[in-house]
Design a protein around this motif. Structure first.
Motif, short mmCIF file in Angstrom:
data_model
loop_
_atom_site.label_atom_id
_atom_site.label_comp_id
_atom_site.label_asym_id
_atom_site.label_seq_id
_atom_site.Cartn_x
_atom_site.Cartn_y
_atom_site.Cartn_z
N GLY A 70 0.82 -1.20 0.00
CA GLY A 70 0.00 0.00 0.00
C GLY A 70 0.85 1.25 0.00
N VAL A 71 0.21 2.39 0.23
CA VAL A 71 0.87 3.70 0.23
C VAL A 71 0.42 4.47 1.46
CG1 VAL A 71 1.19 5.87 -1.02
CG2 VAL A 71 1.00 3.73 -2.29
N VAL A 72 1.35 5.19 2.09
CA VAL A 72 1.05 5.97 3.29
C VAL A 72 1.30 7.45 2.99
CG1 VAL A 72 1.53 6.29 5.74
CG2 VAL A 72 1.75 4.01 4.71
N THR A 73 0.29 8.28 3.26
CA THR A 73 0.38 9.72 3.02
C THR A 73 -0.11 10.49 4.24
OG1 THR A 73 -1.84 9.71 2.06
CG2 THR A 73 0.02 9.44 0.54
N ARG A 74 0.01 11.81 4.17
CA ARG A 74 -0.56 12.69 5.18
C ARG A 74 -1.99 13.04 4.80
NH1 ARG A 74 3.50 15.91 8.21
NH2 ARG A 74 1.73 17.25 8.69
N THR A 75 -2.86 13.17 5.81
CA THR A 75 -4.24 13.57 5.54
C THR A 75 -4.32 15.03 5.13
OG1 THR A 75 -5.13 11.96 7.09
CG2 THR A 75 -6.54 13.80 6.54
N ASP A 76 -3.51 15.91 5.74
CA ASP A 76 -3.68 17.35 5.53
C ASP A 76 -3.28 17.82 4.14
OD1 ASP A 76 -1.00 16.91 5.96
OD2 ASP A 76 -0.84 18.18 7.74
N ASP A 77 -2.21 17.23 3.57
CA ASP A 77 -1.76 17.72 2.26
C ASP A 77 -1.50 16.61 1.25
OD1 ASP A 77 0.57 16.60 3.22
OD2 ASP A 77 1.64 18.49 3.45
N GLY A 78 -1.73 15.35 1.64
CA GLY A 78 -1.54 14.25 0.70
C GLY A 78 -0.11 13.88 0.43
N GLU A 79 0.85 14.48 1.14
CA GLU A 79 2.26 14.21 0.91
C GLU A 79 2.61 12.77 1.27
OE1 GLU A 79 6.62 15.62 2.68
OE2 GLU A 79 4.79 16.69 3.23
N ASN A 117 9.68 6.10 5.41
CA ASN A 117 10.22 5.52 6.64
C ASN A 117 9.17 5.33 7.73
OD1 ASN A 117 12.57 4.35 7.73
ND2 ASN A 117 12.89 6.13 9.06
N VAL A 118 7.92 5.12 7.35
CA VAL A 118 6.87 4.76 8.31
C VAL A 118 6.91 3.25 8.50
CG1 VAL A 118 4.38 4.67 8.73
CG2 VAL A 118 5.41 6.70 7.68
N THR A 119 6.91 2.79 9.75
CA THR A 119 6.88 1.36 10.03
C THR A 119 5.45 0.84 9.89
OG1 THR A 119 8.74 1.51 11.55
CG2 THR A 119 7.32 -0.42 11.76
N VAL A 120 5.28 -0.23 9.12
CA VAL A 120 3.97 -0.83 8.90
C VAL A 120 4.04 -2.28 9.36
CG1 VAL A 120 2.11 -1.24 7.26
CG2 VAL A 120 3.70 0.66 6.87
N ASN A 121 3.22 -2.66 10.33
CA ASN A 121 3.21 -4.01 10.89
C ASN A 121 2.00 -4.79 10.41
OD1 ASN A 121 5.47 -3.52 12.60
ND2 ASN A 121 4.13 -2.46 14.04
N ALA A 122 2.20 -6.06 10.12
CA ALA A 122 1.10 -6.99 9.88
C ALA A 122 0.95 -7.85 11.12
CB ALA A 122 1.37 -7.85 8.65
N LEU A 160 10.51 6.32 -0.38
CA LEU A 160 10.37 7.75 -0.60
C LEU A 160 9.03 8.12 -1.24
CD1 LEU A 160 13.97 8.64 -1.84
CD2 LEU A 160 12.97 9.05 0.42
N THR A 161 8.37 7.16 -1.88
CA THR A 161 7.06 7.43 -2.48
C THR A 161 5.91 7.13 -1.52
OG1 THR A 161 6.73 5.20 -3.39
CG2 THR A 161 8.04 6.77 -4.71
N GLY A 162 6.24 6.71 -0.29
CA GLY A 162 5.23 6.31 0.68
C GLY A 162 4.78 4.87 0.53
N GLY A 163 5.33 4.16 -0.46
CA GLY A 163 4.93 2.79 -0.69
C GLY A 163 5.61 1.81 0.26
#
Length: 682
Positions: free
Chosen positions: A239-248, A252-257, A272-275
């Motif tokens: 998936g992809v992780v962005t900010r709610t306020d500006d969509g950026e 380097n966000v940790t994603v756990n299953a 770097l693309t949020g992926g």
């Protein structure tokens, strides 16, 4: 017990990481700090002959601080910390030479089991001693390879989880080899986790789940080799992780299953693309957690949930990739205020717990600073704020001036906003004290609660050694109850009410008055080992048939005392509301069947969190006409409490034992760290 400790240990670490990511669960700085006069001192000896140990590094860390105070024992094994600020301190004893095992005060192997030292108003604490055992020398070794081609797996994490709470890990070398050294004798579950690869986790021997693993039992001074693993490829989540306020896009966000037991099956970090792409997953159902979002952003679960139980489930198929598991993360807001004594306006040191109104498992902890102020970063939402003082002569309360969760005033925090002035002036407490006696040495927590009607207004732990307890309460008449939670999984003790009776209806009320401590409120619990199957929760209805739009009266027994139980009408779930169990685990009340409910045979289901724990048949007949009884919430009750859908939550703070609170909080902040276990609620 090992699995329980291991899980709590990792999530406590994750909580600290999350606090930093949020910009802190922070305390505001005092402009004029008082003179620091607190002290902790003691002596360190060897368990072999009681010899004094020189050169042992002793560290003290206050709960609200990131750094440590460090001293070294002298030739007599003595040490002293002086000039300590008020607060609760963790004390660790470490041998730089490696000849003795690390220990925490008091006689604990890790920080989870450690007893804190409370410095209050510059108090001195001598006698914080330690007797260190020689470093153990046993080891476990083996090799990790791929199942498809037999090549070695380099950099795989190998873990040893002991039944006595000891936990350690290491990485495989370039040839896939590993050695877990310095292990105390005992039984261990060995796990293999090839992080960052397409390989599924595994456990010895050829097990895919912790519960299926074959333990390795080792004695002192032994070497156990050949504990190998062959890991197979698995499915994926992307998936992809962005900010709610500006969509950026967020890197380097940790994603756990997390699997259905709450164990981290695998994790990844966004590019770097949020992926992101989480690999190595066995086929099954998972909850996805975005755990370390970075400064100023809130952690969450997919999709738009803030706790494990509220998260939407993601299904993974063997060797396939499940895509589109995206997240848009919110900007945090802040809650701040002060905590003082109502008697003189001076600071009241303590803990602040901030819990979501919609989801009690979404919560934050903070400590008040030396001047009594605090500031906590939270996700946008509506919260209850609980103030729990370190001073046993003060009573805890919710904001604003409330003593139960139900009467607390909610605090609404918009995205990016700062809500100030959430203050508390804590009043003197009415003290009730006594002793809880148990006829067993099995490790446990002993909990004493004060009930008023169906509300817990105070709870505390009895001392593990002496059984002594002290409850800080508002003035009033209360029913007191003692219970025990054993760590071995095979021992139970029936709860007891004062004075020596089995139910709240037979209990003798205890009247608490400020300035007149009540002592001698004692309990005697009887432990039973391997008691056999325990009664399950049961439901009863006033009638087996109900017209849509009307109220149905429900009663039940065998529930967790104080638990908020949600009810649904199945098969297509229709949320009806919640009822709260009393001190005996019984509940009774009325819930409305919506006028829109289809006529026919249904099942009324009681849920603890998301787990169905009781059910009974119910026939619904068609509503008499349109516009009658269309509410979906609870209406009226007797002998229990009812609430609108969405409030079927476990109690926290004044309304539940601290152990339950701790487990609920740490689920909301678990980060992308090494695999550990989570206790499953029933």
């Amino acid at each position: 017990m090992a699995r329980r400790r291991a899980f709590i240990r990792v999530v406590l670490g994750a909580a600290a990481a999350l606090a930093l990511a949020l910009g802190g669960v922070t305390a505001a700085a005092a402009e004029d700090d008082p003179v620091l006069t607190g002290s902790i001192s003691g002596t360190v000896t060897s368990t072999v002959g009681g010899t004094a140990l020189a050169g042992i590094e002793v560290r003290a860390q206050r709960n609200s601080d990131a750094g440590w105070h460090t001293v070294v024992t002298n030739a007599s094994g003595a040490y002293t910390f002086s000039g300590l600020a008020d607060g609760s301190y963790l004390v660790r004893f470490f041998d730089p030479a490696g000849d003795y095992a690390t220990e925490y005060w008091d006689d604990a192997r890790d920080s989870l089991g450690a007893q804190r030292v409370a410095v209050v108003d510059g108090s001195a604490h001598p006698g914080v001693d330690a007797a260190l055992a020689p470093t153990p020398t046993s080891s476990i070794s083996g090799t990790v390879t791929r199942a498809d081609d037999g090549t070695p797996v380099s950099g795989a994490r190998v873990t040893a989880d002991g039944t006595d709470g000891y936990w350690t890990s290491t990485l495989t070398d370039g040839a896939g080899r590993y050695t877990l050294g310095s292990l105390p004798e005992g039984s261990y579950v060995i796990g293999f986790h090839a992080e960052g690869t397409d390989l599924k986790r595994g456990y010895w021997r050829n097990a895919s789940e912790y519960s299926q693993a074959e333990p390795i039992v080792i004695a002192e001074h032994t070497t156990t080799s050949g504990i190998d693993a062959s890991l197979a490829a698995g499915g994926s989540i992307a998936g992809v992780v962005t900010r709610t306020d500006d969509g950026e896009a967020l890197a380097n966000v940790t994603v756990n299953a997390l699997d259905m037991n709450g164990e981290i099956a695998a994790f990844a970090r966004t590019d770097l693309t949020g992926g992101y792409h989480i690999d190595g997953l066995p086929a099954g159902s998972y909850r996805v957690q975005f755990a370390e979002p970075g400064p100023g952003l809130s952690a969450e679960y997919w999709e738009n949930a803030y706790s494990f139980d509220a998260a939407k489930i993601v299904v993974v198929t063997e060797s396939q990739t499940t895509t589109g598991i995206d997240a848009a993360l919110e900007t945090v807001g802040y809650i701040s205020g002060s905590v003082t004594k109502s008697s003189d306006g001076t600071r009241a040191l303590g803990r602040i717990t901030i819990t979501s109104v919609d989801d009690d498992r979404h919560a934050y902890f903070s400590g008040a600073s030396n001047d009594g102020t605090y500031q906590v970063a939270v996700a946008p939402g509506e919260y209850r704020v609980l103030f729990e003082p370190f001073d046993s002569d003060l009573r805890a309360e919710y904001w604003a001036d409330a003593f139960t969760k139900a009467s607390a005033t909610p605090v609404t925090v918009p995205s990016g906003a700062s809500v100030v002035g959430i203050d508390a002036q804590l009043d003197a407490a009415a003290i009730v004290a006594g002793t809880v006696t148990l006829d067993t040495a099995v490790e446990r927590e002993v909990i004493v609660e004060a009930w008023s009607g169906n509300q817990i207004v105070g709870t505390t732990f009895a001392d593990a050694q002496t059984g002594a307890y002290s409850l800080a309460l508002p003035e009033g008449s209360f029913i007191l109850k003692a219970s025990a939670l054993f760590h071995d999984g095979t021992t139970i003790a029936q709860p007891q009410f004062y004075d020596g009776v089995a139910t709240s209806a037979l209990a003798t009320p205890v009247v608490a008055t400020v300035g007149a401590p009540v002592t001698g409120i004692d309990f005697t619990l009887v432990a039973v080992t391997n008691p056999g199957p325990q009664p399950k929760p049961t439901l009863a209805l006033a009638a087996g048939s109900i017209r849509a739009g009307k109220d149905i009266t429900i009663s039940g027994t065998g529930f967790a005392p104080g638990a908020s139980i949600a009810f649904e009408l199945h098969s297509d779930p229709i949320a009806l509301g919640t009822l709260t169990a009393d001190a005996d685990g019984a509940l009774q009340g009325t819930l409305r069947i919506p006028a829109s409910a289809p006529a026919g045979a249904h099942t009324l289901v009681a849920l603890s969190g998301t787990t169905a724990i009781a059910r009974t048949a119910l026939t619904v007949t068609a509503a008499a006409g349109t516009g009658v009884g269309t509410g979906t919430g609870a209406a009226g009750q007797a002998g229990g409490s009812a609430a609108t859908p969405g409030t079927g939550l476990a109690r926290t703070g004044l309304d539940a034992p601290v152990a339950v609170v701790a487990i609920g909080v740490i689920l909301s902040v678990m980060g992308g760290m090494l695999v550990r276990r989570r206790r499953v609620e029933s």
